[in-house]
Write a protein that holds these residues in place. Structure first.
Motif, mmCIF file in Angstrom:
data_model
loop_
_atom_site.group_PDB
_atom_site.id
_atom_site.type_symbol
_atom_site.label_atom_id
_atom_site.label_comp_id
_atom_site.label_asym_id
_atom_site.label_seq_id
_atom_site.Cartn_x
_atom_site.Cartn_y
_atom_site.Cartn_z
ATOM 1 N N GLN A 75 0.822 -1.210 0.000
ATOM 2 C CA GLN A 75 0.000 0.000 0.000
ATOM 3 C C GLN A 75 0.860 1.266 0.000
ATOM 4 O O GLN A 75 0.372 2.324 -0.401
ATOM 5 C CB GLN A 75 -0.961 0.000 1.185
ATOM 6 N N ILE A 76 2.108 1.180 0.404
ATOM 7 C CA ILE A 76 3.001 2.352 0.331
ATOM 8 C C ILE A 76 3.196 2.727 -1.135
ATOM 9 O O ILE A 76 3.048 3.891 -1.514
ATOM 10 C CB ILE A 76 4.347 2.083 1.037
ATOM 11 N N SER A 77 3.490 1.749 -1.978
ATOM 12 C CA SER A 77 3.653 2.008 -3.418
ATOM 13 C C SER A 77 2.363 2.516 -4.032
ATOM 14 O O SER A 77 2.369 3.452 -4.843
ATOM 15 C CB SER A 77 4.090 0.734 -4.145
ATOM 16 N N GLN A 78 1.246 1.911 -3.656
ATOM 17 C CA GLN A 78 -0.058 2.342 -4.174
ATOM 18 C C GLN A 78 -0.363 3.775 -3.756
ATOM 19 O O GLN A 78 -0.923 4.546 -4.544
ATOM 20 C CB GLN A 78 -1.156 1.402 -3.687
ATOM 21 N N PHE A 79 0.010 4.132 -2.543
ATOM 22 C CA PHE A 79 -0.194 5.500 -2.052
ATOM 23 C C PHE A 79 0.555 6.485 -2.947
ATOM 24 O O PHE A 79 -0.013 7.498 -3.370
ATOM 25 C CB PHE A 79 0.291 5.608 -0.601
ATOM 26 N N PHE A 80 1.816 6.193 -3.258
ATOM 27 C CA PHE A 80 2.584 7.111 -4.101
ATOM 28 C C PHE A 80 2.036 7.192 -5.519
ATOM 29 O O PHE A 80 2.028 8.273 -6.111
ATOM 30 C CB PHE A 80 4.071 6.743 -4.101
ATOM 31 N N GLU A 81 1.560 6.088 -6.061
ATOM 32 C CA GLU A 81 0.937 6.124 -7.390
ATOM 33 C C GLU A 81 -0.275 7.048 -7.377
ATOM 34 O O GLU A 81 -0.455 7.867 -8.285
ATOM 35 C CB GLU A 81 0.522 4.717 -7.826
ATOM 36 N N LEU A 82 -1.086 6.928 -6.344
ATOM 37 C CA LEU A 82 -2.270 7.774 -6.197
ATOM 38 C C LEU A 82 -1.877 9.250 -6.094
ATOM 39 O O LEU A 82 -2.441 10.103 -6.788
ATOM 40 C CB LEU A 82 -3.064 7.342 -4.966
ATOM 41 N N ILE A 83 -0.908 9.558 -5.271
ATOM 42 C CA ILE A 83 -0.473 10.941 -5.058
ATOM 43 C C ILE A 83 0.159 11.503 -6.332
ATOM 44 O O ILE A 83 -0.109 12.644 -6.712
ATOM 45 C CB ILE A 83 0.507 11.039 -3.866
ATOM 46 N N GLU A 84 0.991 10.698 -6.998
ATOM 47 C CA GLU A 84 1.613 11.175 -8.234
ATOM 48 C C GLU A 84 0.562 11.442 -9.304
ATOM 49 O O GLU A 84 0.656 12.419 -10.039
ATOM 50 C CB GLU A 84 2.653 10.164 -8.727
ATOM 51 N N ASN A 85 -0.448 10.589 -9.405
ATOM 52 C CA ASN A 85 -1.531 10.820 -10.374
ATOM 53 C C ASN A 85 -2.313 12.077 -10.027
ATOM 54 O O ASN A 85 -2.654 12.863 -10.903
ATOM 55 C CB ASN A 85 -2.473 9.617 -10.439
ATOM 56 N N ASP A 86 -2.601 12.287 -8.745
ATOM 57 C CA ASP A 86 -3.290 13.506 -8.318
ATOM 58 C C ASP A 86 -2.445 14.743 -8.604
ATOM 59 O O ASP A 86 -2.969 15.758 -9.047
ATOM 60 C CB ASP A 86 -3.625 13.454 -6.822
ATOM 61 N N ALA A 87 -1.136 14.646 -8.360
ATOM 62 C CA ALA A 87 -0.245 15.778 -8.606
ATOM 63 C C ALA A 87 -0.199 16.119 -10.085
ATOM 64 O O ALA A 87 -0.197 17.290 -10.462
ATOM 65 C CB ALA A 87 1.158 15.497 -8.073
ATOM 66 N N SER A 88 -0.182 15.099 -10.955
ATOM 67 C CA SER A 88 -0.145 15.390 -12.389
ATOM 68 C C SER A 88 -1.455 15.981 -12.862
ATOM 69 O O SER A 88 -1.484 16.814 -13.762
ATOM 70 C CB SER A 88 0.217 14.124 -13.191
ATOM 71 N N VAL A 89 -2.573 15.585 -12.268
ATOM 72 C CA VAL A 89 -3.861 16.189 -12.612
ATOM 73 C C VAL A 89 -3.867 17.648 -12.194
ATOM 74 O O VAL A 89 -4.284 18.520 -12.947
ATOM 75 C CB VAL A 89 -5.021 15.407 -11.931
ATOM 76 N N GLU A 90 -3.367 17.949 -10.987
ATOM 77 C CA GLU A 90 -3.312 19.334 -10.513
ATOM 78 C C GLU A 90 -2.388 20.172 -11.379
ATOM 79 O O GLU A 90 -2.675 21.315 -11.689
ATOM 80 C CB GLU A 90 -2.840 19.386 -9.048
ATOM 81 N N ASP A 91 -1.239 19.588 -11.800
ATOM 82 C CA ASP A 91 -0.283 20.318 -12.631
ATOM 83 C C ASP A 91 -0.874 20.654 -13.998
ATOM 84 O O ASP A 91 -0.544 21.679 -14.585
ATOM 85 C CB ASP A 91 0.997 19.507 -12.841
ATOM 86 N N SER A 92 -1.763 19.791 -14.521
ATOM 87 C CA SER A 92 -2.287 20.023 -15.868
ATOM 88 C C SER A 92 -3.598 20.829 -15.858
ATOM 89 O O SER A 92 -4.118 21.150 -16.902
ATOM 90 C CB SER A 92 -2.522 18.678 -16.557
ATOM 91 N N SER A 93 -4.100 21.127 -14.671
ATOM 92 C CA SER A 93 -5.355 21.879 -14.640
ATOM 93 C C SER A 93 -5.116 23.343 -15.020
ATOM 94 O O SER A 93 -4.066 23.900 -14.728
ATOM 95 C CB SER A 93 -6.006 21.778 -13.256
#
Length: 181
Positions: free
Chosen positions: A161-179
């Motif tokens: 779940q540590i790896s899954q957490f980072f995947e989730l956060i990185e995906n959220d960060a890329s969505v925020e960066d592209s907004s």
């Protein structure tokens, strides 16, 4: 995600997780062990620690890693908009304390003050492991259950779940960066 509290039992990888989370999000990281202890492992006066902790809470953006003391942990959890509770099986915490103790002789542990006494701190970590597991971890679990309706809660129960957490956060960060701005 602007105010993030990373917490859980000793040896769970909170400092490493917090450092990576800071790199991904750009949020400033505050490791409580570096605030509560001076170089060499000497504890700062309690009032000085509490003042420093309060100053961080008053800022708009932060990641706070660690326990600090029972007096400040609940203040921090209440102030945070996001909670990352590292709640791995006790045997994993125990093993990672052991790995940190061995590796600490070659490279200082992440989030620890310079020249920390590795052996003394590791022995203390073993003592804290059981006490936290028995008394504090159940309170943390109850807290996050209640907080889920008002905060973002990430309850990490396995190393996967540590790896899954980072995947989730990185995906959220890329969505925020592209907004659009």
């Amino acid at each position: 995600m602007k105010k993030v509290a990373v917490f859980g039992n000793t040896g769970g990888g909170k400092s490493t997780l917090s450092k990576r989370l800071s790199e991904i999000t750009g949020l400033p990281l505050h490791a409580l062990d570096k605030i509560k202890y001076q170089s060499g492992g000497t504890e700062v006066p309690h009032e000085d620690y509490k003042r420093a902790h309060q100053k961080i809470l008053e800022t708009d953006r932060w990641i706070i890693d660690g326990f600090g003391c029972i007096e400040t942990v609940w203040l921090r959890l209440n102030e945070a908009d996001s909670l990352v509770f590292v709640d791995l099986p006790l045997c994993v915490h125990f093993w990672w304390v052991t790995k940190r103790a061995i590796a600490g002789y070659f490279k200082p542990p992440e989030g620890w003050p310079q020249k920390s006494p590795i052996l003394k701190s590791s022995i203390n970590s073993y003592r804290v492991l059981w006490l936290c597991h028995k008394y504090l971890t159940p309170r943390y679990r109850e807290y996050i259950k209640q907080a889920q309706s008002t905060k973002s809660v990430y309850h990490i129960r396995s190393t996967q779940q540590i790896s899954q957490f980072f995947e989730l956060i990185e995906n959220d960060a890329s969505v925020e960066d592209s907004s659009p701005t």
